[in-house]
Design a protein around this motif. Structure first.
Motif, PDB file in Angstrom:
ATOM      1  N   PRO A 113       0.856  -1.277   0.062  1.00 21.11           N
ATOM      2  CA  PRO A 113       0.073   0.167   0.286  1.00 21.11           C
ATOM      3  C   PRO A 113       0.917   1.287  -0.038  1.00 21.11           C
ATOM      4  CG  PRO A 113       0.123  -0.916   2.175  1.00 21.11           C
ATOM      5  CD  PRO A 113       0.853  -1.755   1.356  1.00 21.11           C
ATOM      6  N   MET A 114       0.229   2.390  -0.036  1.00 20.21           N
ATOM      7  CA  MET A 114       1.021   3.783  -0.019  1.00 20.21           C
ATOM      8  C   MET A 114       0.859   4.178   1.277  1.00 20.21           C
ATOM      9  SD  MET A 114      -0.089   5.058  -3.742  1.00 20.21           S
ATOM     10  CE  MET A 114       0.445   6.868  -3.247  1.00 20.21           C
ATOM     11  N   GLN A 115       0.289   3.560   2.246  1.00 17.55           N
ATOM     12  CA  GLN A 115       0.418   4.089   3.775  1.00 17.55           C
ATOM     13  C   GLN A 115       0.693   2.935   4.725  1.00 17.55           C
ATOM     14  OE1 GLN A 115      -4.054   4.870   3.094  1.00 17.55           O
ATOM     15  NE2 GLN A 115      -3.722   4.848   5.473  1.00 17.55           N
ATOM     16  N   TYR A 116       1.253   3.297   5.841  1.00 21.39           N
ATOM     17  CA  TYR A 116       1.788   2.487   6.877  1.00 21.39           C
ATOM     18  C   TYR A 116       1.349   3.052   8.252  1.00 21.39           C
ATOM     19  CZ  TYR A 116       4.324  -0.535   9.894  1.00 21.39           C
ATOM     20  OH  TYR A 116       4.857  -1.434  10.972  1.00 21.39           O
ATOM     21  N   GLY A 117       0.508   3.101   8.853  1.00 15.59           N
ATOM     22  CA  GLY A 117       0.434   3.650  10.084  1.00 15.59           C
ATOM     23  C   GLY A 117       0.108   5.318   9.821  1.00 15.59           C
TER      24      GLY A 117
ATOM     25  N   SER B 130      -1.781  14.324  -7.841  1.00 17.25           N
ATOM     26  CA  SER B 130      -2.835  13.707  -7.524  1.00 17.25           C
ATOM     27  C   SER B 130      -2.825  13.164  -5.818  1.00 17.25           C
ATOM     28  CB  SER B 130      -3.583  12.840  -8.439  1.00 17.25           C
ATOM     29  OG  SER B 130      -2.643  11.715  -8.423  1.00 17.25           O
ATOM     30  N   ASP B 131      -1.604  12.447  -5.509  1.00 23.21           N
ATOM     31  CA  ASP B 131      -1.233  12.136  -4.136  1.00 23.21           C
ATOM     32  C   ASP B 131      -1.518  13.372  -3.113  1.00 23.21           C
ATOM     33  OD1 ASP B 131      -0.694   9.612  -5.488  1.00 23.21           O
ATOM     34  OD2 ASP B 131       1.356   9.619  -5.058  1.00 23.21           O
TER      35      ASP B 131
ATOM     36  N   ALA C 225      -5.550   6.841  -3.718  1.00 23.18           N
ATOM     37  CA  ALA C 225      -4.429   7.252  -4.602  1.00 23.18           C
ATOM     38  C   ALA C 225      -4.004   6.009  -5.738  1.00 23.18           C
ATOM     39  CB  ALA C 225      -3.208   7.557  -3.455  1.00 23.18           C
ATOM     40  N   LEU C 226      -4.016   5.064  -5.098  1.00 23.68           N
ATOM     41  CA  LEU C 226      -3.585   3.938  -6.097  1.00 23.68           C
ATOM     42  C   LEU C 226      -4.626   3.612  -7.396  1.00 23.68           C
ATOM     43  CD1 LEU C 226      -2.475   1.130  -3.443  1.00 23.68           C
ATOM     44  CD2 LEU C 226      -1.026   2.096  -5.247  1.00 23.68           C
ATOM     45  N   ARG C 227      -5.815   3.925  -6.995  1.00 26.70           N
ATOM     46  CA  ARG C 227      -6.751   3.841  -8.364  1.00 26.70           C
ATOM     47  C   ARG C 227      -6.418   4.740  -9.375  1.00 26.70           C
ATOM     48  NH1 ARG C 227     -11.415   2.549  -4.732  1.00 26.70           N
ATOM     49  NH2 ARG C 227     -11.689   4.625  -4.131  1.00 26.70           N
ATOM     50  N   ARG C 228      -5.890   5.949  -9.033  1.00 27.37           N
ATOM     51  CA  ARG C 228      -5.382   6.875 -10.047  1.00 27.37           C
ATOM     52  C   ARG C 228      -3.930   6.520 -10.625  1.00 27.37           C
ATOM     53  NH1 ARG C 228      -3.742  12.084 -11.705  1.00 27.37           N
ATOM     54  NH2 ARG C 228      -5.478  13.334 -12.842  1.00 27.37           N
TER      55      ARG C 228
ATOM     56  N   TRP D 193      -2.682   3.572 -10.619  1.00 25.70           N
ATOM     57  CA  TRP D 193      -2.649   2.475 -11.712  1.00 25.70           C
ATOM     58  C   TRP D 193      -3.327   2.787 -13.246  1.00 25.70           C
ATOM     59  CZ3 TRP D 193       0.068  -1.538 -11.918  1.00 25.70           C
ATOM     60  CH2 TRP D 193       0.707  -2.333 -10.879  1.00 25.70           C
ATOM     61  N   HIS D 194      -4.387   3.749 -13.224  1.00 23.27           N
ATOM     62  CA  HIS D 194      -4.684   4.408 -14.629  1.00 23.27           C
ATOM     63  C   HIS D 194      -3.569   4.876 -15.344  1.00 23.27           C
ATOM     64  CE1 HIS D 194      -8.796   3.277 -14.278  1.00 23.27           C
ATOM     65  NE2 HIS D 194      -9.148   4.037 -13.173  1.00 23.27           N
ATOM     66  N   GLY D 195      -2.760   5.887 -14.540  1.00 22.92           N
ATOM     67  CA  GLY D 195      -1.592   6.457 -15.004  1.00 22.92           C
ATOM     68  C   GLY D 195      -0.596   5.525 -15.399  1.00 22.92           C
ATOM     69  N   GLU D 196      -0.077   4.389 -14.622  1.00 20.28           N
ATOM     70  CA  GLU D 196       0.832   3.591 -15.026  1.00 20.28           C
ATOM     71  C   GLU D 196       0.372   2.841 -16.304  1.00 20.28           C
ATOM     72  OE1 GLU D 196       3.540   2.429 -13.698  1.00 20.28           O
ATOM     73  OE2 GLU D 196       3.602   3.467 -11.780  1.00 20.28           O
ATOM     74  N   ARG D 197      -0.764   2.108 -16.237  1.00 23.86           N
ATOM     75  CA  ARG D 197      -1.504   1.627 -17.581  1.00 23.86           C
ATOM     76  C   ARG D 197      -1.114   2.741 -18.854  1.00 23.86           C
ATOM     77  NH1 ARG D 197      -4.549   1.565 -21.287  1.00 23.86           N
ATOM     78  NH2 ARG D 197      -5.450   3.589 -20.400  1.00 23.86           N
ATOM     79  N   PHE D 198      -1.565   3.761 -18.814  1.00 17.10           N
ATOM     80  CA  PHE D 198      -1.700   4.646 -20.092  1.00 17.10           C
ATOM     81  C   PHE D 198      -0.068   4.968 -20.202  1.00 17.10           C
ATOM     82  CE2 PHE D 198      -1.271   9.030 -21.499  1.00 17.10           C
ATOM     83  CZ  PHE D 198      -1.994   8.925 -22.884  1.00 17.10           C
ATOM     84  N   SER D 199       0.730   5.033 -19.199  1.00 20.26           N
ATOM     85  CA  SER D 199       2.228   5.335 -19.719  1.00 20.26           C
ATOM     86  C   SER D 199       2.802   4.099 -20.277  1.00 20.26           C
ATOM     87  CB  SER D 199       3.045   5.771 -18.381  1.00 20.26           C
ATOM     88  OG  SER D 199       2.401   6.914 -17.866  1.00 20.26           O
ATOM     89  N   TRP D 200       2.591   2.935 -19.704  1.00 18.37           N
ATOM     90  CA  TRP D 200       2.928   1.644 -20.402  1.00 18.37           C
ATOM     91  C   TRP D 200       2.236   1.499 -21.625  1.00 18.37           C
ATOM     92  CZ3 TRP D 200      -0.754  -2.445 -21.416  1.00 18.37           C
ATOM     93  CH2 TRP D 200      -0.211  -3.633 -21.587  1.00 18.37           C
ATOM     94  N   TRP D 201       1.225   1.928 -21.700  1.00 24.14           N
ATOM     95  CA  TRP D 201       0.696   1.500 -23.211  1.00 24.14           C
ATOM     96  C   TRP D 201       1.117   2.597 -24.370  1.00 24.14           C
ATOM     97  CZ3 TRP D 201      -3.355   4.947 -25.353  1.00 24.14           C
ATOM     98  CH2 TRP D 201      -4.337   4.323 -26.565  1.00 24.14           C
ATOM     99  N   MET D 202       1.290   3.887 -23.961  1.00 18.22           N
ATOM    100  CA  MET D 202       1.921   4.730 -24.881  1.00 18.22           C
ATOM    101  C   MET D 202       3.334   4.418 -25.011  1.00 18.22           C
ATOM    102  SD  MET D 202      -0.157   7.655 -25.874  1.00 18.22           S
ATOM    103  CE  MET D 202       1.007   9.090 -25.661  1.00 18.22           C
ATOM    104  N   SER D 203       4.067   3.731 -24.287  1.00 17.20           N
ATOM    105  CA  SER D 203       5.505   3.738 -24.289  1.00 17.20           C
ATOM    106  C   SER D 203       5.631   2.135 -25.363  1.00 17.20           C
ATOM    107  CB  SER D 203       6.052   3.150 -22.982  1.00 17.20           C
ATOM    108  OG  SER D 203       6.072   4.256 -22.059  1.00 17.20           O
ATOM    109  N   ASN D 204       4.549   1.285 -25.191  1.00 16.73           N
ATOM    110  CA  ASN D 204       4.530   0.129 -26.092  1.00 16.73           C
ATOM    111  C   ASN D 204       4.163   0.406 -27.456  1.00 16.73           C
ATOM    112  OD1 ASN D 204       5.280  -1.562 -23.871  1.00 16.73           O
ATOM    113  ND2 ASN D 204       3.039  -2.241 -23.778  1.00 16.73           N
ATOM    114  N   MET D 205       3.326   1.401 -27.686  1.00 16.81           N
ATOM    115  CA  MET D 205       2.754   1.551 -29.121  1.00 16.81           C
ATOM    116  C   MET D 205       3.879   2.658 -29.845  1.00 16.81           C
ATOM    117  SD  MET D 205      -1.079   2.738 -29.154  1.00 16.81           S
ATOM    118  CE  MET D 205      -1.025   4.150 -28.214  1.00 16.81           C
TER     119      MET D 205
END
Length: 406
Positions: free
Chosen positions: A279-283, A308-309, A336-339, A341-353
């Motif tokens: 996760p992005m938080q601990y205590g 966004s974080d 935070a993680l929902r957004r 993962w959306h950003g990660e997927r978009f960046s990965w997808w653009m990089s691949n293309m």
């Protein structure tokens, strides 16, 4: 004798995310101190991208630090994807109901935030050593470090880890309690900064048989260009003349004919990786920005995901201090993680293309199969209005998620 400081929020890292968080908290009357291991000049010497999503730009305005951004930032309503000499414009404003991005350098936004913090008399401690976080899973977390040879302790309610991929914050979370996802790409970006007018008023993402290239800008007189290069390359391998020669070969012919060259101000090679810590938080410790996630720069999401974080954490801490209800803290990582993962997927997808993987096999596909898939992806998404709308919506940035009330 150890010096002890008390505050409400201790922020580790004086980059743009730490500074923005500090300014927003200050606006809400929440005390905060920032600690940074290097000097302020060193922080400002980090050359980074400067494409700000509309949500980020609005957050800067909310922090009261937007005067220079609004005055000198260049609003972009679109960008181009070039496949060889064919240029396809992604009309962001037209496809998203008027949303845009602002081209304003990360160095500039960082300096603006530093100046605003100094003007407000807020404390930032630079050149600290041996930083450690303690009891973050308790009600009494603290930060210890050494400054000017003197041991210092900050006692606080909460800690925001804005100290980047190599910082101490993420490492404070026990390995057994965090999951790290990573993909390292088989190429890097060689970037060159120059005091030359940009080749285009909007960014051009270039897909070519020679590899990827990006033409971007910092202002009407300063340009930033990138070339895809092997990870084995070194900056010393690339003279200015060699860079400009190769860039001309990768730009569309009509853009290459307008290219103005000149001496480089800075050159560097950045490896590409996708990384997420869950996760992005601990205590009472909250990871922000690169401390929790890294994206390839292809989608212009790195600094924007950090923002966004910041938006989520600042709203949560404001609610907690206003209401006394600590249940709001539980929402941070999930939202935070929902957004992220959306950003990660978009960046990965653009990089691949857009990149050429050469002879590297991707997953269980042959090079030829992967290439065909990506050619089809790019053809559909740039060749249809529905496809261009998907790209535009994600490029300008998805909306910030609101908190749930209790």
């Amino acid at each position: 004798m150890m010096k002890t400081i008390k505050t409400q929020v201790a922020i580790i890292g004086a980059g743009p995310s730490g500074l923005l968080l500090g300014q927003l908290l200050h606006k809400q009357g929440i005390q905060n101190i920032i600690v940074e291991r290097v000097t302020g000049d060193y922080v400002l010497g980090r050359i980074r991208a400067g494409i700000l999503e509309q949500g980020f730009a609005d957050l800067v305005r909310e922090a009261g630090v937007s005067e220079n951004m609004d005055k000198f930032g260049d609003v972009h309503e679109g960008f181009e994807i070039a496949v060889g000499d064919e240029r396809i414009r992604i009309n962001m404003a037209g496809l998203t109901g008027g949303k845009t991005v602002v081209c304003y350098g990360q160095v500039d936004i960082t300096k603006d935030l530093m100046d605003a913090r100094a003007e407000a008399g807020l404390e930032t401690l630079y050149e600290v050593e041996s930083t450690e976080l303690h009891d973050v899973d308790s009600e009494t977390p603290s930060v210890t470090f050494i400054q000017n040879g003197e041991p210092v302790t900050i006692k606080c309610d909460y800690i925001a880890g804005c100290d980047g991929f190599h910082g101490v914050s993420r490492q404070t979370i026990p390995e057994t309690l965090r999951t790290e996802h990573e993909r390292v790409y088989p190429f890097g970006w060689l970037g060159l900064l120059s005091d030359t007018p940009p080749v285009s008023p909007e960014l051009i993402y270039c897909k070519t048989p020679r590899g990827f290239a990006l033409a971007s800008m910092r202002s009407e007189t300063r340009s930033r260009y990138y070339l895809q290069v092997p990870l084995t390359d070194k900056v010393e391998d690339w003279s200015d003349d060699k860079f400009w020669t190769e860039l001309k070969k990768r730009l569309p012919a009509d853009a290459a004919s307008k290219l103005v060259t000149g001496p480089s101000i800075e050159k560097s090679i950045a490896p590409l990786r996708s990384f997420v810590c869950e996760p992005m938080q601990y205590g009472n410790l909250f990871l922000v920005g690169d401390a929790a996630h890294i994206v390839p720069p292809t989608g212009a999401k790195g600094l924007n995901l950090a923002a966004s974080d910041v938006a989520t954490l600042y709203k949560i801490l404001t609610k907690v201090y206003e209401t006394g209800d600590k249940r709001y803290l539980q929402q941070y990582s999930e939202i935070a993680l929902r957004r992220v993962w959306h950003g990660e997927r978009f960046s990965w997808w653009m990089s691949n293309m857009l990149h050429d993987y050469g002879n590297v096999q991707v997953g269980d596909m042959t090079k030829e199969t992967f290439t065909r898939f990506m050619e089809s992806e790019l053809s559909y998404y740039t060749g249809t209005e529905e496809g261009r709308k998907v790209i535009a919506q994600q490029y300008v940035g998805l909306p910030y998620e609101e908190l749930s009330d209790y």
